[in-house]
Scaffold this active site. Structure first.
Site, short mmCIF file in Angstrom:
data_model
loop_
_atom_site.label_atom_id
_atom_site.label_comp_id
_atom_site.label_asym_id
_atom_site.label_seq_id
_atom_site.Cartn_x
_atom_site.Cartn_y
_atom_site.Cartn_z
N GLU A 158 -3.28 -0.67 -19.25
CA GLU A 158 -3.25 -0.87 -20.70
C GLU A 158 -1.80 -0.90 -21.20
O GLU A 158 -1.44 -1.72 -22.05
CB GLU A 158 -4.07 0.24 -21.39
CG GLU A 158 -4.07 0.24 -22.90
CD GLU A 158 -4.57 -1.06 -23.53
OE1 GLU A 158 -5.12 -1.92 -22.83
OE2 GLU A 158 -4.38 -1.21 -24.75
N CYS A 207 -9.98 -18.46 -34.50
CA CYS A 207 -10.16 -19.31 -35.66
C CYS A 207 -10.93 -18.54 -36.72
O CYS A 207 -11.79 -17.73 -36.41
CB CYS A 207 -10.90 -20.61 -35.39
SG CYS A 207 -10.11 -21.65 -34.18
N LYS A 230 -0.13 -4.08 -23.12
CA LYS A 230 0.52 -3.98 -24.44
C LYS A 230 1.89 -4.64 -24.39
O LYS A 230 2.26 -5.41 -25.27
CB LYS A 230 0.68 -2.52 -24.89
CG LYS A 230 -0.55 -1.77 -25.33
CD LYS A 230 -1.15 -2.23 -26.63
CE LYS A 230 -2.07 -3.39 -26.46
NZ LYS A 230 -3.44 -3.16 -26.07
N ARG A 276 -7.05 -13.99 -36.67
CA ARG A 276 -7.96 -14.65 -35.73
C ARG A 276 -7.35 -15.90 -35.09
O ARG A 276 -7.90 -16.47 -34.16
CB ARG A 276 -9.25 -15.05 -36.44
CG ARG A 276 -10.03 -13.88 -36.98
CD ARG A 276 -11.20 -14.35 -37.80
NE ARG A 276 -12.19 -15.01 -36.98
CZ ARG A 276 -13.25 -14.40 -36.43
NH1 ARG A 276 -13.46 -13.14 -36.65
NH2 ARG A 276 -14.09 -15.07 -35.69
N LYS A 298 -6.78 -12.37 -32.42
CA LYS A 298 -7.41 -11.04 -32.39
C LYS A 298 -8.79 -11.06 -31.75
O LYS A 298 -9.13 -10.19 -30.98
CB LYS A 298 -7.49 -10.50 -33.83
CG LYS A 298 -8.07 -9.11 -33.93
CD LYS A 298 -7.11 -8.07 -33.40
CE LYS A 298 -7.72 -6.69 -33.36
NZ LYS A 298 -7.00 -5.81 -32.43
N GLU A 332 1.72 -8.50 -24.03
CA GLU A 332 1.21 -9.18 -25.22
C GLU A 332 2.26 -9.38 -26.29
O GLU A 332 2.33 -10.42 -26.91
CB GLU A 332 0.07 -8.35 -25.85
CG GLU A 332 -1.24 -8.48 -25.17
CD GLU A 332 -2.33 -7.76 -25.95
OE1 GLU A 332 -2.28 -6.52 -26.04
OE2 GLU A 332 -3.23 -8.43 -26.48
N TRP A 371 -6.81 -21.18 -33.89
CA TRP A 371 -6.27 -20.82 -32.58
C TRP A 371 -6.71 -21.97 -31.68
O TRP A 371 -7.90 -22.18 -31.46
CB TRP A 371 -6.87 -19.50 -32.09
CG TRP A 371 -6.24 -19.03 -30.82
CD1 TRP A 371 -5.08 -18.32 -30.68
CD2 TRP A 371 -6.74 -19.24 -29.49
NE1 TRP A 371 -4.83 -18.08 -29.35
CE2 TRP A 371 -5.84 -18.63 -28.60
CE3 TRP A 371 -7.86 -19.88 -28.96
CZ2 TRP A 371 -6.00 -18.64 -27.22
CZ3 TRP A 371 -8.04 -19.89 -27.58
CH2 TRP A 371 -7.11 -19.27 -26.74
N ASN A 378 -15.38 -23.10 -36.21
CA ASN A 378 -14.88 -22.07 -35.30
C ASN A 378 -15.83 -22.06 -34.11
O ASN A 378 -17.03 -21.92 -34.27
CB ASN A 378 -14.91 -20.72 -36.03
CG ASN A 378 -14.74 -19.54 -35.10
OD1 ASN A 378 -14.16 -19.66 -34.03
ND2 ASN A 378 -15.25 -18.40 -35.50
N GLY A 379 -15.29 -22.25 -32.90
CA GLY A 379 -16.13 -22.27 -31.71
C GLY A 379 -15.74 -23.42 -30.81
O GLY A 379 -14.61 -23.93 -30.90
N HIS A 439 1.70 -0.79 -0.37
CA HIS A 439 0.89 -1.85 0.24
C HIS A 439 1.37 -3.24 -0.19
O HIS A 439 0.64 -4.21 -0.07
CB HIS A 439 -0.59 -1.64 -0.11
CG HIS A 439 -1.10 -0.34 0.41
ND1 HIS A 439 -1.40 -0.14 1.73
CD2 HIS A 439 -1.30 0.85 -0.20
CE1 HIS A 439 -1.79 1.11 1.91
NE2 HIS A 439 -1.73 1.73 0.75
O1 M6R Z 1 -12.82 -7.32 -29.55
P1 M6R Z 1 -12.79 -7.00 -28.08
O2 M6R Z 1 -12.53 -5.57 -27.81
O3 M6R Z 1 -14.03 -7.47 -27.38
O4 M6R Z 1 -11.57 -7.82 -27.51
C1 M6R Z 1 -11.30 -7.85 -26.14
C2 M6R Z 1 -9.92 -8.37 -25.87
O5 M6R Z 1 -9.79 -9.68 -26.34
C3 M6R Z 1 -8.84 -7.52 -26.53
O6 M6R Z 1 -8.93 -6.19 -26.13
C4 M6R Z 1 -7.44 -8.05 -26.19
O7 M6R Z 1 -7.18 -7.87 -24.83
C5 M6R Z 1 -6.39 -7.36 -27.06
N1 M6R Z 1 -5.45 -8.33 -27.54
C6 M6R Z 1 -5.65 -6.30 -26.36
O8 M6R Z 1 -4.61 -5.76 -27.08
#
Ligand code: M6R
Length: 604
Positions: free
Chosen positions: A480, A2, A484, A27, A599, A487, A75, A99-100, A503
């Site tokens: 990672e 948000c 990616k 956000r 984000k 996501e 969000w 926001n929160g 395993h």
């Molecule tokens: O701002 P931060 O690095 O603390 O955020 C952590 C995660 O929310 C962030 O890395 C998230 O997993 C991304 N969308 C990954 O691409």
């Protein structure tokens, strides 16, 4: 998670709010809304989905002369992404954006409902405005009512509230979610969740602290701390560099950010490496005095960089290193000893879970360090020391260049620690530094590699899943790569240590199971290769990423020749990012704003 904006002054309030929200859309983009108070009446607009829907809805709406406005991009946490749940939320004569999370909202709501208040939304936020209006009835002015309300809220919040009872006043409060006030030489005030919406409008900003609340008028800022004591807002100059946040011809911010990695890694190295020494002016060597363990804590991609770092710290600095997922760490009553350096890693510096663990470590008396991309963020302000990654503004929800710069910082930090602990000699450090300096050229995207991945991506749009596999530090890289892909493509992908296949996971192998295999020449090549051969023997479709040709691969992404496994790491990182990008684009997804994500995760 948000974003909120606010404005009070003579300029075009609608445009200021909408352009501010555009900057914060990363956000959250489930819905957006604004409310503007002008000449005694409110106008409010809300729309589900991206901001463009709100822009369309407000096309005919104009603001002229003095006005006061608040805006929100959401969000969803409590309640579905519907128009009724979109902010601002209305009471009888007041609007609020938030926001929160208000943790005690159910309790407050029940009481308000018992007293006849009707709720229109399913959000936690709506209680704020009703509670405020309830308090107005028994307070001598609106500010007293606002202050009372804030004290009754538990949880995390950045709040802006406007009421018809005070047409020239905007009320604000911050606890746990970011909120900034922006000013310039004119009689007007701005608010936003981060500094980007303020660039071009404000010359200075004040980052509010947890517990701060108060009100602004065009001429005045009245700021109080958590104990109700009046204080001065501390302003600092606002950098006006917005250029880095534009797309500049790339299809998506994520693509631009992948291409930027060479420059931002060079920036991250700048001034921090000499011939044979790592220089962190921001660190006091005392930070490591008496330290026998490093604990790295983060979420998401930052967690993967923490995991990668643990290999570097143990291998080079010979120091015991543990890694923690922040959301788990904070509730498992962890044992924290004072000989541990607690390191939080975060792109944003605002991730609620990571921030909380940092507070816990501080409270337990540990020395704390944060590796962060946003100066002045909550984590940077809280930690004993910080090292800034210099990735610039990262807009794509899927993190790329922030990860690349975190790894760069960690490699440097492992060498810095190795020197303090005498675990590497001068020559060894100098040799690492020479390799580190090569990283920017290894992450440059070549047309040939991008073209190859673009063509190859069409073969990976279906199937029942992806395995990303690697060994050693290539295991977190595999995690990672899988994150990616998940996501932005919404395809099911898992990262595994290559040695774990037999395993259990290998049971899934068939031609519709795609294996993305990381095969570095300079680290456990033969071992990883046999794991991939086992998958190939069971008919999994193999896409190998390596500098050595691999005859069992159905597809092969060749990286440039490298003499060090860390250079292979960076080369493969780029290949994985491009693969996800191109698959997502082919699937027609919104790469920068993937569904269900935001984000910055400022709620737990
Ligand atoms: O701002 P931060 O690095 O603390 O955020 C952590 C995660 O929310 C962030 O890395 C998230 O997993 C991304 N969308 C990954 O691409």
């Amino acid at each position: 998670m948000c974003g909120i904006v606010g404005y009070i002054g003579q300029k075009n309030t609608k445009e200021i709010l909408l352009s501010g929200l555009k900057e914060l859309e990363y956000r959250g983009y489930d819905s957006a809304g604004i409310a503007v108070l002008q000449e005694g009446s409110f106008a409010s607009y809300k729309a589900v989905g991206k901001l463009v829907n709100l822009e369309e809805k407000t096309k005919e709406f104009t603001t002229e002369g003095f006005a006061l406005g608040i805006g929100h991009t959401r969000w969803a946490t409590h309640g579905k992404p519907t128009e009724l749940n979109a902010h601002p939320h209305l009471g009888e004569k007041s609007y609020v954006v938030h926001n929160g999370i208000i943790e005690n909202y159910a309790e407050l709501k029940k009481e308000l409902q018992t007293n006849g208040v009707t709720f229109l939304s399913q959000t936690d936020t709506e209680v704020i405005v009703h509670q405020f209006e309830k308090n107005q009835k028994t307070s001598k002015n609106s500010f007293e009512a606002f202050a009372k309300t804030i004290k009754e809220l538990h949880g995390a919040y950045a709040i802006l509230l406007a009421t018809k009872a005070e047409e020239e006043t905007l009320f604000f409060a911050k606890h746990g979610s970011p909120l900034l006030i922006g000013i310039n030489s004119v009689d007007e005030k701005y608010f936003a969740s981060s500094d980007t919406p303020l660039i071009g409008h404000c010359t200075s900003v004040s980052y509010l602290e947890d517990g701060d609340y108060g009100y602004v008028t065009p001429k005045e800022i009245a700021l109080f701390d958590k104990n109700g004591v009046k204080k001065e807002a501390r302003f600092s100059a606002l950098s006006q560099n917005k250029l880095l946040a534009q797309k500049e011809g790339y299809r998506f911010f994520m693509e631009k950010e992948i291409y930027e990695q060479s420059v931002v890694i060079a920036d991250t190295l700048m001034g921090r490496v000499s011939e044979s020494e790592i220089i962190f002016d921001e660190l006091d060597a005392l930070l490591f005095e008496g330290i026998n363990e490093i604990k790295l804590c983060a979420c998401g991609t930052s967690y993967h960089s923490a995991m990668s770092a643990s290999y570097l710290f143990e291998r080079y600095a010979k120091i015991k290193t543990s890694i923690e997922v922040a959301s788990e760490f904070r509730y498992r009553e962890p044992i924290m000893t004072k000989d541990t350096l607690f390191v939080a890693i975060s792109q944003s510096g605002e991730t609620a879970d990571t921030l909380e663990t940092l507070k816990m470590a501080k409270a337990a008396g540990l020395k704390t360090l944060v590796i962060c991309n946003v100066d002045n963020s909550s984590m940077v302000r809280l930690a004993d020391a910080s090292i800034l990654t210099r990735a610039g503004i990262e807009k794509g929800v899927a993190s790329t260049k922030a990860f690349a710069t975190q790894i760069t910082v960690f490699w440097m930090l492992a060498l810095y620690t190795a020197k303090l602990r005498d675990s590497l000699n001068k020559e060894q450090i100098a040799s690492h530094i020479a390799t580190l300096r090569e990283v920017p050229s290894h992450v440059k995207v070549s047309d040939e590699m991008h073209e190859r991945i673009k063509r190859l991506s069409k073969r990976y749009l279906h199937g029942h899943g992806f395995f990303f596999i690697g060994r050693d530090i290539f295991y977190p890289l595999a995690l990672e790569g899988a994150l990616k892909l998940k996501e932005i493509s919404y395809l099911h992908a898992e990262g595994y240590p290559a040695g774990e296949m037999k395993h259990g996971p290998i049971a899934l192998a068939d031609p519709e199971l795609f294996t993305i295999a990381l095969l570095p020449k300079h680290l456990h090549y033969e071992k990883a290769k046999s794991n991939v051969e086992e998958l190939s023997a069971r008919d999994s479709t193999i896409c190998a990423i390596s500098q050595l040709p691999f005859e069992k691969a159905d597809d092969f992404i060749e990286i440039s020749p490298c003499e060090h496994y860390m250079l292979e790491f960076f080369e493969m990182m780029v290949a994985l990012q491009l693969l996800s990008l191109e698959i997502s684009i082919r699937l027609g997804n919104d790469v920068d704003m993937p569904r269900n994500l935001a984000k910055s995760v400022t709620v737990e």
